[in-house]
Design an enzyme around this catalytic site. Structure first.
Site, short mmCIF file in Angstrom:
data_model
loop_
_atom_site.label_atom_id
_atom_site.label_comp_id
_atom_site.label_asym_id
_atom_site.label_seq_id
_atom_site.Cartn_x
_atom_site.Cartn_y
_atom_site.Cartn_z
N GLU A 99 4.28 23.89 41.68
CA GLU A 99 5.20 25.01 41.94
C GLU A 99 6.09 24.69 43.12
O GLU A 99 5.64 24.08 44.09
CB GLU A 99 4.34 26.25 42.23
CG GLU A 99 5.09 27.55 42.31
CD GLU A 99 4.15 28.76 42.50
OE1 GLU A 99 3.11 28.86 41.81
OE2 GLU A 99 4.48 29.58 43.38
N ASP A 101 8.72 26.84 45.53
CA ASP A 101 9.06 28.25 45.76
C ASP A 101 10.13 28.53 46.79
O ASP A 101 10.09 27.97 47.90
CB ASP A 101 7.84 28.98 46.39
CG ASP A 101 6.68 29.11 45.46
OD1 ASP A 101 6.88 29.17 44.27
OD2 ASP A 101 5.53 29.15 45.97
N GLU A 103 11.03 32.27 48.45
CA GLU A 103 10.76 33.71 48.44
C GLU A 103 11.54 34.32 49.59
O GLU A 103 11.50 33.83 50.71
CB GLU A 103 9.26 33.99 48.61
CG GLU A 103 8.46 33.66 47.37
CD GLU A 103 7.01 34.06 47.47
OE1 GLU A 103 6.46 34.57 46.48
OE2 GLU A 103 6.41 33.87 48.55
N THR A 117 9.34 29.17 51.98
CA THR A 117 9.29 28.10 50.97
C THR A 117 7.88 27.52 50.90
O THR A 117 7.13 27.57 51.88
CB THR A 117 10.26 26.94 51.31
OG1 THR A 117 9.86 26.32 52.53
CG2 THR A 117 11.70 27.45 51.44
N ASN A 118 7.54 26.99 49.73
CA ASN A 118 6.22 26.38 49.58
C ASN A 118 6.29 25.35 48.45
O ASN A 118 7.17 25.43 47.57
CB ASN A 118 5.18 27.46 49.25
CG ASN A 118 3.75 27.06 49.61
OD1 ASN A 118 3.48 25.93 50.00
ND2 ASN A 118 2.83 28.00 49.45
N ASN A 126 -0.35 25.92 50.29
CA ASN A 126 -0.55 25.91 51.75
C ASN A 126 0.43 25.00 52.48
O ASN A 126 0.08 24.32 53.43
CB ASN A 126 -1.98 25.51 52.11
CG ASN A 126 -3.01 26.44 51.50
OD1 ASN A 126 -2.77 27.64 51.38
ND2 ASN A 126 -4.14 25.89 51.08
N ARG A 127 1.67 24.97 51.99
CA ARG A 127 2.68 24.11 52.63
C ARG A 127 3.91 24.94 52.99
O ARG A 127 5.04 24.59 52.64
CB ARG A 127 3.07 22.98 51.68
CG ARG A 127 1.91 22.08 51.28
CD ARG A 127 2.41 20.81 50.62
NE ARG A 127 1.31 19.92 50.32
CZ ARG A 127 0.77 19.77 49.11
NH1 ARG A 127 1.24 20.45 48.08
NH2 ARG A 127 -0.22 18.93 48.92
N GLU A 128 3.66 26.06 53.67
CA GLU A 128 4.75 27.00 53.92
C GLU A 128 5.68 26.54 55.04
O GLU A 128 5.22 26.08 56.08
CB GLU A 128 4.18 28.38 54.31
CG GLU A 128 3.30 29.02 53.25
CD GLU A 128 1.83 28.61 53.32
OE1 GLU A 128 1.47 27.73 54.16
OE2 GLU A 128 1.03 29.15 52.53
N ASP A 192 2.17 44.49 51.92
CA ASP A 192 0.95 44.15 52.64
C ASP A 192 1.12 42.89 53.50
O ASP A 192 0.31 42.62 54.37
CB ASP A 192 -0.23 43.99 51.67
CG ASP A 192 0.05 42.99 50.57
OD1 ASP A 192 1.24 42.81 50.19
OD2 ASP A 192 -0.91 42.37 50.08
N TRP A 193 2.20 42.12 53.29
CA TRP A 193 2.37 40.91 54.13
C TRP A 193 3.82 40.52 54.44
O TRP A 193 4.08 39.79 55.40
CB TRP A 193 1.70 39.69 53.47
CG TRP A 193 2.30 39.29 52.15
CD1 TRP A 193 1.97 39.79 50.92
CD2 TRP A 193 3.33 38.32 51.90
NE1 TRP A 193 2.74 39.21 49.94
CE2 TRP A 193 3.57 38.30 50.51
CE3 TRP A 193 4.08 37.47 52.73
CZ2 TRP A 193 4.53 37.46 49.92
CZ3 TRP A 193 5.03 36.63 52.14
CH2 TRP A 193 5.24 36.64 50.75
N ARG A 272 -4.23 26.70 62.50
CA ARG A 272 -4.62 26.91 61.12
C ARG A 272 -5.38 25.70 60.56
O ARG A 272 -6.16 25.82 59.62
CB ARG A 272 -3.35 27.15 60.32
CG ARG A 272 -3.57 27.40 58.86
CD ARG A 272 -2.22 27.68 58.23
NE ARG A 272 -2.29 27.69 56.79
CZ ARG A 272 -1.21 27.66 56.02
NH1 ARG A 272 0.00 27.62 56.55
NH2 ARG A 272 -1.34 27.67 54.72
#
Ligand SMILES: *[C@@H]1O[C@H](CO)[C@@H](O)[C@H](O)[C@H]1NC(C)=O
Ligand SMILES: *[C@@H]1O[C@H](CO)[C@@H](O)[C@H](O)[C@H]1NC(C)=O
Ligand SMILES: *[C@@H]1O[C@H](CO)[C@@H](O)[C@H](O)[C@H]1NC(C)=O
Ligand SMILES: *[C@@H]1O[C@H](CO)[C@@H](O)[C@H](O)[C@H]1NC(C)=O
Length: 281
Positions: A99, A101, A103, A117-118, A126-128, A192-193, A272
């Protein structure tokens, strides 16, 4: 017509199994979610998604693609868009999906959107990376592009590269290169986020929210069977990339955008990843 010109036209056209005519949503996409909330108008040239308290809406491309450049012009939800997310992405199917992305995270009137983006490969994301924009994305349409070759994925905003994800398979990081992907877009509630990490909720008195899409272009290989898309180094139809290397000016722009507008980068989030940053970082 000169032979050189003929040849160059052939070389540009050859790797594409087919080049869909740009900007006719009737022939290019299916509305998959939200019923009447997604509307195609203006003879197929405009697609509007909306979101109300009951549901969001979305569409997907009829074709699947393997490599190429996907462009979409989007005008984002104006006014108080806090809590809303407009998503525009490429995705394959299945548990180990790939994928890519974009957003767009809405905000209170006058506060900046975030472009999130990801990249997922073999089911793992997990590559935001997140960015502010250098313009108000609700005032008019802007072009958001994904340029995907076997060596590179480039995210572009109005032709300016904002993110590059390189093929580093040689170091054990899987890269999206064998699963064809559709183009998807949707408008949904993520209060929610989405806005200030979920602190600012969607104000439903402002509903319905809507975002508009036009000029969808897929200068890309339409997937029909495993062998139909040539998997080599050709990056199709981009100005920024030649021979899979970003031009010096594109490289310079990328650095400028990243230093001025980047809000979050997983590659610098040591908290993280206490065991060490992901290898591609
Ligand atoms: C790359 O693509 C071109 C254009 O389709 C093709 O002629 C060439 O054989 C391909 N090269 C490789 C190494 O696959
Ligand atoms: C919304 O605006 C606030 C305040 O300027 C900012 O901190 C935040 O990054 C903006 N964007 C989102 C999506 O929260
Ligand atoms: C939601 O929008 C309405 C109309 O603009 C406004 O009166 C109200 O204060 C807003 N609610 C919140 C929680 O901000
Ligand atoms: C394609 O890219 C790879 C890795 O970047 C390189 O080793 C190879 O020589 C390139 N092939 C062609 C035909 O340019």
């Amino acid at each position: 017509m000169s032979l050189v010109l003929l040849l160059s036209i052939f070389m540009v056209a050859a790797p594409m199994a087919s080049l869909a005519s740009a900007g006719d949503f009737y022939s290019q996409v299916d509305i998959t979610w939200g019923g009447e909330r997604a509307k195609i108008s203006n003879k197929g040239k405009l697609l509007t998604l909306s979101l109300d308290h009951a549901s969001g809406s979305g569409f997907q491309s009829k074709n699947q693609y393997l490599f190429g450049r996907i462009d979409m012009q989007i005008q984002l939800v104006p006014g108080n868009s806090a809590g809303t997310v407009t998503a525009y992405y490429l995705s394959s199917q299945g548990p180990n999906h790939d994928e890519i992305d974009f957003e767009f995270l809405g905000n209170l009137s006058g506060d900046p959107y975030i472009v999130h983006t990801n990249v997922f490969s073999q089911g793992k994301g997990n590559r935001e990376q997140q960015f502010y924009l250098w313009f108000d994305p609700t005032k008019k349409f802007h072009t958001y592009s994904i340029d995907w070759s076997p060596q590179l994925i480039i995210f572009l905003v109005d032709d300016t590269p904002i993110r590059v994800f390189k093929n580093l398979e040689s170091t054990g990081v899987p890269f999206p290169k064998s699963q064809a992907m559709r183009v998807y877009a949707s408008l949904w509630n993520a209060d929610d986020w989405a806005t200030r990490g979920g602190l600012v909720k969607t104000n439903w008195t402002q509903a319905p929210f809507s975002a508009s899409f036009r000029n969808f272009k897929a200068n890309a290989c339409v997937w029909s069977s495993a062998s139909s898309c040539v998997k080599n180094n050709t990056s199709l139809g981009t100005n920024a990339v030649k021979d899979n290397v970003l031009s010096n000016s594109a490289q310079k722009k990328l650095k400028q955008v990243q230093s001025k507008y980047m809000v979050y980068n997983y590659c610098t989030d040591f908290k993280r990843f206490p065991q060490g940053l992901p290898p591609e970082c």
